[in-house]
Design a protein around this motif. Structure first.
Motif, PDB file in Angstrom:
ATOM      1  N   MET A   1      86.890  18.564  35.390  1.00 28.83           N
ATOM      2  CA  MET A   1      85.465  18.683  35.236  1.00 28.83           C
ATOM      3  C   MET A   1      84.981  19.584  36.362  1.00 28.83           C
ATOM      4  O   MET A   1      85.072  19.233  37.521  1.00 28.83           O
ATOM      5  CB  MET A   1      84.850  17.284  35.303  1.00 28.83           C
ATOM      6  N   ARG A   2      84.482  20.712  36.011  1.00 27.28           N
ATOM      7  CA  ARG A   2      84.092  21.702  37.016  1.00 27.28           C
ATOM      8  C   ARG A   2      82.676  21.507  37.547  1.00 27.28           C
ATOM      9  O   ARG A   2      82.412  21.821  38.699  1.00 27.28           O
ATOM     10  CB  ARG A   2      84.230  23.102  36.442  1.00 27.28           C
ATOM     11  N   THR A   3      81.771  21.035  36.721  1.00 26.34           N
ATOM     12  CA  THR A   3      80.389  20.871  37.157  1.00 26.34           C
ATOM     13  C   THR A   3      79.863  19.495  36.749  1.00 26.34           C
ATOM     14  O   THR A   3      79.061  19.371  35.818  1.00 26.34           O
ATOM     15  CB  THR A   3      79.495  21.971  36.571  1.00 26.34           C
ATOM     16  N   PRO A   4      80.318  18.437  37.421  1.00 27.98           N
ATOM     17  CA  PRO A   4      79.866  17.097  37.058  1.00 27.98           C
ATOM     18  C   PRO A   4      78.378  16.923  37.317  1.00 27.98           C
ATOM     19  O   PRO A   4      77.846  17.427  38.311  1.00 27.98           O
ATOM     20  CB  PRO A   4      80.686  16.180  37.956  1.00 27.98           C
ATOM     21  N   GLU A   5      77.710  16.244  36.396  1.00 24.89           N
ATOM     22  CA  GLU A   5      76.284  15.976  36.557  1.00 24.89           C
ATOM     23  C   GLU A   5      76.030  14.500  36.836  1.00 24.89           C
ATOM     24  O   GLU A   5      75.088  14.169  37.544  1.00 24.89           O
ATOM     25  CB  GLU A   5      75.518  16.413  35.310  1.00 24.89           C
ATOM     26  N   THR A   6      76.846  13.624  36.262  1.00 17.04           N
ATOM     27  CA  THR A   6      76.674  12.203  36.519  1.00 17.04           C
ATOM     28  C   THR A   6      78.028  11.555  36.771  1.00 17.04           C
ATOM     29  O   THR A   6      79.044  11.966  36.223  1.00 17.04           O
ATOM     30  CB  THR A   6      75.998  11.470  35.334  1.00 17.04           C
ATOM     31  N   TRP A   7      78.017  10.540  37.605  1.00 19.09           N
ATOM     32  CA  TRP A   7      79.193   9.734  37.907  1.00 19.09           C
ATOM     33  C   TRP A   7      78.803   8.286  37.685  1.00 19.09           C
ATOM     34  O   TRP A   7      77.693   7.875  37.968  1.00 19.09           O
ATOM     35  CB  TRP A   7      79.587   9.875  39.380  1.00 19.09           C
ATOM     36  N   ARG A   8      79.730   7.496  37.200  1.00 13.97           N
ATOM     37  CA  ARG A   8      79.476   6.070  37.015  1.00 13.97           C
ATOM     38  C   ARG A   8      80.752   5.319  37.378  1.00 13.97           C
ATOM     39  O   ARG A   8      81.850   5.705  36.967  1.00 13.97           O
ATOM     40  CB  ARG A   8      79.091   5.792  35.580  1.00 13.97           C
ATOM     41  N   ILE A   9      80.610   4.234  38.123  1.00 18.45           N
ATOM     42  CA  ILE A   9      81.738   3.377  38.480  1.00 18.45           C
ATOM     43  C   ILE A   9      81.439   1.984  37.948  1.00 18.45           C
ATOM     44  O   ILE A   9      80.411   1.395  38.282  1.00 18.45           O
ATOM     45  CB  ILE A   9      81.961   3.336  40.002  1.00 18.45           C
ATOM     46  N   VAL A  23      88.761  -1.106  37.388  1.00 22.06           N
ATOM     47  CA  VAL A  23      87.779  -0.105  37.783  1.00 22.06           C
ATOM     48  C   VAL A  23      87.828   1.030  36.773  1.00 22.06           C
ATOM     49  O   VAL A  23      88.914   1.489  36.408  1.00 22.06           O
ATOM     50  CB  VAL A  23      88.094   0.462  39.191  1.00 22.06           C
ATOM     51  N   ARG A  24      86.654   1.465  36.298  1.00 25.17           N
ATOM     52  CA  ARG A  24      86.575   2.653  35.453  1.00 25.17           C
ATOM     53  C   ARG A  24      85.598   3.620  36.101  1.00 25.17           C
ATOM     54  O   ARG A  24      84.483   3.258  36.440  1.00 25.17           O
ATOM     55  CB  ARG A  24      86.103   2.329  34.046  1.00 25.17           C
ATOM     56  N   ILE A  25      86.036   4.854  36.285  1.00 19.98           N
ATOM     57  CA  ILE A  25      85.182   5.913  36.801  1.00 19.98           C
ATOM     58  C   ILE A  25      84.954   6.891  35.663  1.00 19.98           C
ATOM     59  O   ILE A  25      85.909   7.401  35.079  1.00 19.98           O
ATOM     60  CB  ILE A  25      85.834   6.611  38.006  1.00 19.98           C
ATOM     61  N   THR A  26      83.692   7.130  35.352  1.00 20.52           N
ATOM     62  CA  THR A  26      83.321   8.037  34.273  1.00 20.52           C
ATOM     63  C   THR A  26      82.516   9.186  34.866  1.00 20.52           C
ATOM     64  O   THR A  26      81.592   8.954  35.648  1.00 20.52           O
ATOM     65  CB  THR A  26      82.474   7.311  33.204  1.00 20.52           C
ATOM     66  N   VAL A  27      82.870  10.403  34.491  1.00 22.13           N
ATOM     67  CA  VAL A  27      82.181  11.601  34.966  1.00 22.13           C
ATOM     68  C   VAL A  27      81.740  12.394  33.746  1.00 22.13           C
ATOM     69  O   VAL A  27      82.530  12.619  32.827  1.00 22.13           O
ATOM     70  CB  VAL A  27      83.117  12.467  35.842  1.00 22.13           C
ATOM     71  N   SER A  28      80.474  12.818  33.741  1.00 18.11           N
ATOM     72  CA  SER A  28      79.947  13.606  32.629  1.00 18.11           C
ATOM     73  C   SER A  28      79.317  14.884  33.148  1.00 18.11           C
ATOM     74  O   SER A  28      78.774  14.924  34.251  1.00 18.11           O
ATOM     75  CB  SER A  28      78.890  12.806  31.856  1.00 18.11           C
ATOM     76  N   GLY A  29      79.388  15.912  32.328  1.00 20.08           N
ATOM     77  CA  GLY A  29      78.788  17.190  32.656  1.00 20.08           C
ATOM     78  C   GLY A  29      78.690  18.035  31.411  1.00 20.08           C
ATOM     79  O   GLY A  29      78.939  17.555  30.300  1.00 20.08           O
ATOM     80  N   PRO A  30      78.352  19.301  31.552  1.00 23.25           N
ATOM     81  CA  PRO A  30      78.199  20.188  30.398  1.00 23.25           C
ATOM     82  C   PRO A  30      79.466  20.315  29.555  1.00 23.25           C
ATOM     83  O   PRO A  30      79.398  20.545  28.355  1.00 23.25           O
ATOM     84  CB  PRO A  30      77.840  21.545  31.006  1.00 23.25           C
ATOM     85  N   GLU A  31      80.641  20.135  30.183  1.00 26.08           N
ATOM     86  CA  GLU A  31      81.901  20.259  29.455  1.00 26.08           C
ATOM     87  C   GLU A  31      82.210  19.033  28.611  1.00 26.08           C
ATOM     88  O   GLU A  31      83.043  19.077  27.724  1.00 26.08           O
ATOM     89  CB  GLU A  31      83.069  20.489  30.429  1.00 26.08           C
ATOM     90  N   GLY A  32      81.580  17.877  28.931  1.00 25.47           N
ATOM     91  CA  GLY A  32      81.847  16.633  28.221  1.00 25.47           C
ATOM     92  C   GLY A  32      82.009  15.488  29.196  1.00 25.47           C
ATOM     93  O   GLY A  32      81.494  15.527  30.307  1.00 25.47           O
TER      94      GLY A  32
END
Length: 57
Positions: A1-9, A23-32
């Motif tokens: 993920m090159r440009t993360p916009e949100t992180w959730r733990i 533990v689950r770490i989720t990262v979202s951005g323009p790529e998905g």
């Protein structure tokens, strides 16, 4: 993920059958969205990158 916009733990509590917390770490951005799951010791048990489907065994 090159440009993360949100992180959730997320932390899941231990279950009654002896399985410790997870533990689950989720990262979202323009790529998905991508995620990583780990057990209580920090061992990665699953990871899914952007555009990857879940492993079903």
């Amino acid at each position: 993920m090159r440009t993360p916009e949100t992180w959730r733990i997320d932390i899941t509590p231990p279950s009654g059958d002896g399985v410790g917390p997870g533990v689950r770490i989720t990262v979202s951005g323009p790529e998905g969205t991508a995620h990583l799951d780990a057990d209580a010791t920090g061992r990665v048990v699953e990871r899914r990158g952007v555009g990857e489907s879940a492993d079903v065994s």
